[in-house]
Design a protein around this motif. Structure first.
Motif, PDB file in Angstrom:
ATOM      1  N   ASN A  88       8.768   8.134  -7.648  1.00 12.44           N
ATOM      2  CA  ASN A  88       9.033   8.326  -8.960  1.00 12.44           C
ATOM      3  C   ASN A  88       7.780   9.164  -9.699  1.00 12.44           C
ATOM      4  OD1 ASN A  88       9.071   7.685 -11.894  1.00 12.44           O
ATOM      5  ND2 ASN A  88      10.470   6.027 -11.681  1.00 12.44           N
ATOM      6  N   ASN A  89       8.036  10.199 -10.474  1.00 11.06           N
ATOM      7  CA  ASN A  89       6.854  11.031 -10.903  1.00 11.06           C
ATOM      8  C   ASN A  89       6.011  10.466 -12.047  1.00 11.06           C
ATOM      9  OD1 ASN A  89       5.949  13.569  -9.433  1.00 11.06           O
ATOM     10  ND2 ASN A  89       8.515  13.869  -9.734  1.00 11.06           N
ATOM     11  N   LYS A  91       5.569   7.185 -11.731  1.00  8.69           N
ATOM     12  CA  LYS A  91       4.677   5.807 -11.116  1.00  8.69           C
ATOM     13  C   LYS A  91       4.283   6.296  -9.856  1.00  8.69           C
ATOM     14  CE  LYS A  91       6.410   3.108 -14.449  1.00  8.69           C
ATOM     15  NZ  LYS A  91       5.454   2.146 -15.423  1.00  8.69           N
ATOM     16  N   ARG A  92       3.127   6.969  -9.796  1.00  3.52           N
ATOM     17  CA  ARG A  92       2.626   7.831  -8.696  1.00  3.52           C
ATOM     18  C   ARG A  92       1.556   7.056  -8.001  1.00  3.52           C
ATOM     19  NH1 ARG A  92       0.461  12.014 -10.284  1.00  3.52           N
ATOM     20  NH2 ARG A  92       0.197  11.698 -12.470  1.00  3.52           N
ATOM     21  N   ASP A  93       1.334   6.023  -8.308  1.00  6.11           N
ATOM     22  CA  ASP A  93       0.192   5.365  -7.787  1.00  6.11           C
ATOM     23  C   ASP A  93       0.636   4.114  -6.656  1.00  6.11           C
ATOM     24  OD1 ASP A  93      -1.741   6.550  -9.084  1.00  6.11           O
ATOM     25  OD2 ASP A  93      -1.685   5.057 -10.593  1.00  6.11           O
ATOM     26  N   PHE A  94       0.145   4.245  -5.620  1.00 10.58           N
ATOM     27  CA  PHE A  94       0.348   3.241  -4.476  1.00 10.58           C
ATOM     28  C   PHE A  94      -0.768   2.509  -3.835  1.00 10.58           C
ATOM     29  CE2 PHE A  94       3.637   6.703  -4.758  1.00 10.58           C
ATOM     30  CZ  PHE A  94       4.848   5.875  -4.511  1.00 10.58           C
ATOM     31  N   THR A  95      -0.770   1.439  -3.722  1.00 10.22           N
ATOM     32  CA  THR A  95      -1.999   0.408  -3.132  1.00 10.22           C
ATOM     33  C   THR A  95      -1.872   0.221  -1.690  1.00 10.22           C
ATOM     34  OG1 THR A  95      -1.003  -1.485  -4.020  1.00 10.22           O
ATOM     35  CG2 THR A  95      -2.754  -0.355  -5.408  1.00 10.22           C
ATOM     36  N   ALA A  96      -3.025  -0.080  -1.125  1.00  8.00           N
ATOM     37  CA  ALA A  96      -3.119  -0.189   0.321  1.00  8.00           C
ATOM     38  C   ALA A  96      -2.578  -1.625   0.844  1.00  8.00           C
ATOM     39  CB  ALA A  96      -4.467   0.148   0.767  1.00  8.00           C
ATOM     40  N   ASP A  97      -1.979  -2.260  -0.165  1.00  4.94           N
ATOM     41  CA  ASP A  97      -1.270  -3.383   0.288  1.00  4.94           C
ATOM     42  C   ASP A  97       0.140  -3.157   0.243  1.00  4.94           C
ATOM     43  OD1 ASP A  97      -0.799  -3.250  -2.348  1.00  4.94           O
ATOM     44  OD2 ASP A  97      -1.429  -5.282  -3.001  1.00  4.94           O
ATOM     45  N   LYS A  99       2.098  -1.333  -1.824  1.00  2.03           N
ATOM     46  CA  LYS A  99       2.966  -1.510  -3.119  1.00  2.03           C
ATOM     47  C   LYS A  99       2.732  -0.246  -3.893  1.00  2.03           C
ATOM     48  CE  LYS A  99       2.509  -6.547  -3.119  1.00  2.03           C
ATOM     49  NZ  LYS A  99       1.743  -7.738  -3.828  1.00  2.03           N
ATOM     50  N   ASN A 100       4.083  -0.129  -4.680  1.00  2.00           N
ATOM     51  CA  ASN A 100       3.934   1.059  -5.720  1.00  2.00           C
ATOM     52  C   ASN A 100       3.583   0.316  -7.111  1.00  2.00           C
ATOM     53  OD1 ASN A 100       6.693   3.272  -6.631  1.00  2.00           O
ATOM     54  ND2 ASN A 100       4.532   3.308  -7.482  1.00  2.00           N
ATOM     55  N   THR A 101       2.554   0.717  -7.676  1.00  3.08           N
ATOM     56  CA  THR A 101       2.130   0.088  -8.608  1.00  3.08           C
ATOM     57  C   THR A 101       3.048   0.162 -10.072  1.00  3.08           C
ATOM     58  OG1 THR A 101      -0.338   1.049  -8.072  1.00  3.08           O
ATOM     59  CG2 THR A 101       0.018   0.040 -10.465  1.00  3.08           C
ATOM     60  N   PRO A 282       0.560  13.798  -6.312  1.00  5.98           N
ATOM     61  CA  PRO A 282       0.493  14.580  -7.141  1.00  5.98           C
ATOM     62  C   PRO A 282       1.683  14.834  -8.161  1.00  5.98           C
ATOM     63  CG  PRO A 282       0.801  15.756  -5.055  1.00  5.98           C
ATOM     64  CD  PRO A 282       0.521  14.230  -4.756  1.00  5.98           C
ATOM     65  N   GLN A 283       1.495  15.021  -9.470  1.00  4.18           N
ATOM     66  CA  GLN A 283       2.876  15.265 -10.225  1.00  4.18           C
ATOM     67  C   GLN A 283       3.546  16.193  -9.684  1.00  4.18           C
ATOM     68  OE1 GLN A 283       3.304  13.515 -13.400  1.00  4.18           O
ATOM     69  NE2 GLN A 283       5.403  14.871 -13.386  1.00  4.18           N
ATOM     70  N   GLY A 284       5.007  16.082  -9.630  1.00  4.97           N
ATOM     71  CA  GLY A 284       5.909  17.121  -8.901  1.00  4.97           C
ATOM     72  C   GLY A 284       6.248  17.182  -7.617  1.00  4.97           C
ATOM     73  N   ALA A 285       5.531  16.351  -7.089  1.00  5.53           N
ATOM     74  CA  ALA A 285       5.508  16.426  -5.242  1.00  5.53           C
ATOM     75  C   ALA A 285       7.115  16.089  -4.837  1.00  5.53           C
ATOM     76  CB  ALA A 285       4.532  15.357  -4.739  1.00  5.53           C
ATOM     77  N   GLN A 286       7.112  16.744  -3.835  1.00  5.39           N
ATOM     78  CA  GLN A 286       8.676  16.834  -3.337  1.00  5.39           C
ATOM     79  C   GLN A 286       8.597  15.961  -2.161  1.00  5.39           C
ATOM     80  OE1 GLN A 286      11.563  17.463  -4.976  1.00  5.39           O
ATOM     81  NE2 GLN A 286      10.197  17.746  -6.591  1.00  5.39           N
TER      82      GLN A 286
END
Length: 305
Positions: A88-89, A91-97, A99-101, A282-286
């Protein structure tokens, strides 16, 4: 049936015979025979034995093979950002546990390989000196330079702790891999890996932490005659609280910590809570249905001339 005296006598006799008849025995391989000249077991005496090992492990206890008075003993070998439905562009942050932040509904599995167990290892310890890095992904620098006594070393080499730097850099971009783990031509340009809230702990219980045979004699070596201790933590100014690197080919080293002269005797542990290690796409990543991986290199270097 009518029993006569004769019949009774015959039955009684049959019963008596069955009681008195010798019981058959079926001998297999004689222990004495297996051990003697008759060689009853074909060359191998009895009894014979075999062994079973019962094991269980916790956390990352692998050995990277590094040695020396000053050595990089441990780094986070896997940072696992999980498996997710989509990118989801907004919500682009993911953590090392894993999870999608702020988008829990996007989380499918805790591990990138679609399994439930997240592969980001954390430090298990009961050492009070390491309480600040407990339950965190960690890197360890072991500094035993005070035990380097004697002569014959370079003029600028001394039996003192410190004068070193720990850094990390990106080796390559985030790249899709095939089922055998080989890189494909599909890469994601501009993904960033960041570490926040660096925690620090230092202990003299080096062997208890590392379980490395190289450290087994540290307790006696560090207090031996002719050894001068300089039991000092790395200063707060020497520890970078937050740092990051863009995942790209041949990235630049980013400093994690710097130990000044006389600092860092023993095991220096730097830790990050898995939720403080973040992968930002990155924004817009496919993306496709694939596992994407990138590699980091951690480097311990001397700052002495």
């Amino acid at each position: 049936m009518k029993f006569t005296k004769l019949t009774s006598s015959v039955l009684a006799g049959a019963t008596l015979l069955s009681i008195l008849a010798p019981t058959a025995t079926f001998a297999a391989t004689s222990t004495a025979g297996s051990q003697g000249a008759t060689d009853d077991n074909g060359g191998t005496p009895l009894p014979m034995t075999d062994k079973t090992v019962a094991g269980i492990s916790f956390g990352d206890n692998s050995d990277n093979g590094n040695t020396g008075y000053l050595r990089l003993q441990m780094v986070p070998h896997t940072l696992d950002f999980g498996n997710h439905k989509l990118l989801n562009n907004s919500k682009r942050d993911f953590t090392a546990d894993g999870k999608n932040t702020t988008l829990a509904s996007n989380d499918l599995a805790a591990s990138y390989d679609n399994t439930d167990a997240n592969k980001t290892r954390i430090l298990n310890t009961t050492d009070p000196a390491l309480s600040k890095v407990e339950n965190k992904a960690w890197a360890t620098v072991v500094d035993k330079q005070i035990t380097r006594t004697g002569t014959g070393y370079a003029a600028t080499t001394t039996p003192k702790s410190g004068s070193w730097e720990l850094s990390v850099k990106s080796d390559d971009a985030l790249t899709a891999v095939d089922s055998a783990g080989n890189k494909t031509s599909e890469t994601i340009t501009g993904a960033k890996l960041s570490f926040d809230n660096t925690a620090y702990g230092r202990t003299q219980k080096v062997f208890e932490l590392t379980k490395d045979a190289n450290d087994a004699s540290w307790a006696t070596d560090s207090t031996a005659a002719g050894v001068t201790a300089d039991d000092t933590d790395i200063s707060a100014a020497g520890i970078v609280k937050s740092f990051g690197t863009v995942l790209k080919d041949n990235g630049t080293d980013v400093t994690v910590a710097t130990a000044a002269d006389g600092e860092g005797q023993g095991a220096n542990v730097f830790g990050w809570a898995p939720q403080d290690i973040k992968l930002t796409m990155p924004q817009g990543a496919q993306v496709n249905n694939a596992i994407y991986k990138a590699n980091l290199t951690w480097t311990l270097s001397s700052t002495a001339a």
